[in-house]
Scaffold this active site. Structure first.
Site, PDB file in Angstrom:
ATOM      1  N   THR A  71       0.810  -1.226   0.000  1.00  0.00           N
ATOM      2  CA  THR A  71       0.000   0.000   0.000  1.00  0.00           C
ATOM      3  C   THR A  71       0.836   1.265   0.000  1.00  0.00           C
ATOM      4  O   THR A  71       0.306   2.354  -0.214  1.00  0.00           O
ATOM      5  CB  THR A  71      -0.879   0.041   1.262  1.00  0.00           C
ATOM      6  OG1 THR A  71      -0.012   0.004   2.408  1.00  0.00           O
ATOM      7  CG2 THR A  71      -1.860  -1.123   1.301  1.00  0.00           C
ATOM      8  N   HIS A 102       5.570  22.046  -1.282  1.00  0.00           N
ATOM      9  CA  HIS A 102       5.066  22.636  -0.034  1.00  0.00           C
ATOM     10  C   HIS A 102       5.638  21.989   1.229  1.00  0.00           C
ATOM     11  O   HIS A 102       5.755  22.652   2.251  1.00  0.00           O
ATOM     12  CB  HIS A 102       3.537  22.549   0.012  1.00  0.00           C
ATOM     13  CG  HIS A 102       2.859  23.519  -0.906  1.00  0.00           C
ATOM     14  ND1 HIS A 102       1.503  23.792  -0.845  1.00  0.00           N
ATOM     15  CD2 HIS A 102       3.352  24.289  -1.910  1.00  0.00           C
ATOM     16  CE1 HIS A 102       1.186  24.695  -1.778  1.00  0.00           C
ATOM     17  NE2 HIS A 102       2.285  24.997  -2.447  1.00  0.00           N
TER      18      HIS A 102
END
Ligand code: RB5
Length: 149
Positions: A71, A102
């Site tokens: 995952t 960011h």
């Protein structure tokens, strides 16, 4: 690209093929790939490989790390336990770009059971081609860093 063009790659057993595809892809883009395995698909523990890759990044040996598990979540959680690591799981190119711009992420995690190879390579490109914008984002990254002390 910074002076350090070394990039560490690691995964658990679920992502051997995708890791190989990413290694070949980024090697053609001027990165020196430090692939720390594993090399077989024998079941293994993602924390071992997430930690090993993260330590290559925080030591300065490698500028970035790309880590993979089924995952992308478990290996990301592990990497983020290492002081100095900012790692995000990405299944889209927008997020991959934004965690550099960011959040000044130094590691990227991808879920090999979630993302197909073609998209995964685009995610890698989005991550590696983006630069940290600093400015107002610097203070926020420093706030994350303050939590590590
Ligand atoms: C292994 O089966 C799987 O748990 C691992 O690859 C990962 O998805 C964990 O987060």
């Amino acid at each position: 690209m910074t002076a350090n063009n070394r990039l560490v790659l690691s995964s658990d057993h679920s992502a051997i093929d995708l890791r190989q595809a990413i290694a070949e892809h980024i090697a053609t883009r001027g990165w020196t790939v430090v692939d720390i395995g594993p090399t077989t698909s024998e079941s293994t523990d993602y924390p071992t490989h997430g930690e090993a890759a993260a330590r290559r990044v925080v030591s300065g040996d490698c500028r970035f790390g790309i880590i993979l598990c089924g995952t992308g979540q478990g290996i990301m959680m592990t990497a983020n336990k290492i002081t100095g690591i900012r790692c995000g799981v990405c299944a889209d190119t927008f997020s991959a770009r934004m965690i550099r711009q960011h959040n000044d992420a130094n590691m990227l995690s991808i879920g090999a059971r979630i993302v197909g190879h073609g998209l995964a390579l685009d995610i890698v490109d989005a991550f590696l081609n983006a630069e940290f914008e600093s400015g107002r984002h610097l203070k926020r990254v420093q706030m994350i860093q303050a939590l590590e002390r």
